[in-house]
Design an enzyme around this catalytic site. Sequence first.
Site, PDB file in Angstrom:
ATOM      1  N   GLU A  63       0.776  -1.199   0.061  1.00 14.18           N
ATOM      2  CA  GLU A  63      -0.024  -0.079   0.202  1.00 14.18           C
ATOM      3  C   GLU A  63       0.699   1.309   0.063  1.00 14.18           C
ATOM      4  O   GLU A  63       0.440   2.323  -0.598  1.00 14.18           O
ATOM      5  CB  GLU A  63      -0.960   0.012   1.276  1.00 14.18           C
ATOM      6  CG  GLU A  63      -1.863   1.198   1.167  1.00 14.18           C
ATOM      7  CD  GLU A  63      -1.222   2.533   1.826  1.00 14.18           C
ATOM      8  OE1 GLU A  63      -2.097   3.446   1.931  1.00 14.18           O
ATOM      9  OE2 GLU A  63      -0.322   2.277   2.566  1.00 14.18           O
ATOM     10  N   HIS A 119       5.044   7.489   9.478  1.00 13.08           N
ATOM     11  CA  HIS A 119       6.034   7.143   8.702  1.00 13.08           C
ATOM     12  C   HIS A 119       7.463   7.280   9.259  1.00 13.08           C
ATOM     13  O   HIS A 119       8.355   7.560   8.484  1.00 13.08           O
ATOM     14  CB  HIS A 119       5.914   7.866   7.435  1.00 13.08           C
ATOM     15  CG  HIS A 119       4.966   7.341   6.305  1.00 13.08           C
ATOM     16  ND1 HIS A 119       4.550   7.835   5.171  1.00 13.08           N
ATOM     17  CD2 HIS A 119       4.007   6.396   6.561  1.00 13.08           C
ATOM     18  CE1 HIS A 119       3.651   7.116   4.732  1.00 13.08           C
ATOM     19  NE2 HIS A 119       3.219   6.301   5.597  1.00 13.08           N
TER      20      HIS A 119
END
Length: 444
Positions: free
Chosen positions: A177, A293
């Site tokens: 993804e 992230h």
Amino acid sequence: MHALRRAQRRSRLRRPAALAAVAAATLAATLLAPSASAGPAPASAAAPDIQVANVKAHLAQLQSIATANGGNRAHGRAGYKASVDYVKAKLDAAGYTTALKTFTYNGATGYNLIADWPGGDASHTVMAGSHLDSVTGGPGINDNGSGSAGILEVALAVSRAGLQPTKHLRFGWWGAEEYGMVGSKNYVNGLSAGERSSIEAYLNFDMIGSPNPGYFVYDDDTRLDNLFKTYFSGIGVATEPETEGDGRSDHAPFKNAGIPVGGLFSGADYTKTSAQASKWGGTAGQAFDRCYHASCDTSANIDDTALDRMSDAVAYAIWTLGTESAPPPGKVFENTTAVAIPDAGAAVTSSITVSGVTGNAPAALQVGVDIKHTWRGDLVIDLVAPDGSSYRLKNSSSNDSADNVITTYTVNASGEVANGTWKLKVQDVAAQDTGTIAGWKLTF
């Protein structure tokens, strides 16, 4: 969640970018009992209270996998395959039919894991999904271990309850993804038209445990939007429409294929406002997830309350959608003769003759459209009734660069006599892209 906020799908840019207590119902004790002793639950059983400790136990396993494999669970890395193996083993033991679907991206093998619960009407499938991969820079426990662990625990709760749904239940864990929804696109693109139409709802859960959380509900489909808003209203939690993740997660390929989508999101790198902090608690002026992230997206990067509420909402949706009665089949009229749509040209039409239907068309006439086009924002689409009355289905938009219009529109055509010749009228109002009406249908 994929990093690009509003990714263009063209290399050229030719336009300017312009229920309340059910979730706390009684099955808590059942959750801790083995499947064999639970016995079949009636289809009307209330959704269970998903134990957040169970969800966090899955997250602890994903953290351990990342720690043992270079600190991440990214596509093409050993940590991702170990994550898939962990989830698959749990589902296999719980009685699911599982399948690993492989694809290749950046020279590495990727894996989607699909799990089907036996039974239910396969022509009415309810699917929930989450991406299982992390970025290379961290273990990805909130993004997206949280969604993956949440739907895993709900799937296991289905097994422990011995649920016998009226509709077919399917769960998916997506690979790659973080490279642009590669795994989910591969899955959706591999579905036949019949398989696509059998999925009546896809629910996506990408980040549901953010440490400075918000409560965001996907607003892509009114029915699914209202389903989640009803749940959160029942527990006294306000929600907002989800906008940060539009087009950035695995619901996008399903939506682009005409499948109704819904889902939940607790926030990524957008900043929580003062009004949101007043509504939900937490810290204003700070990102919903400061470790988005990053290497600090570890098992410490989770808000237990948000994870608990969101997981319960997932269960509520699965139980509600999965155990409701399927709508009776309507009378279908279809035209599959291809009609070319000229680039920046005159409108074209495709006709369907309806006969044998008594009285007027319904207030919820279903108009299924399959149009192939390389920039769907060019298209204006109308339904034309037998008496010439026109119903606008879609306006043009210079910002909508996605391919194809494959969806079902609902039209209040109750003022129209059903029998007669109906037309789908399509016009390409801008230059450079072409398309075809591949087919369309009316369901009365």
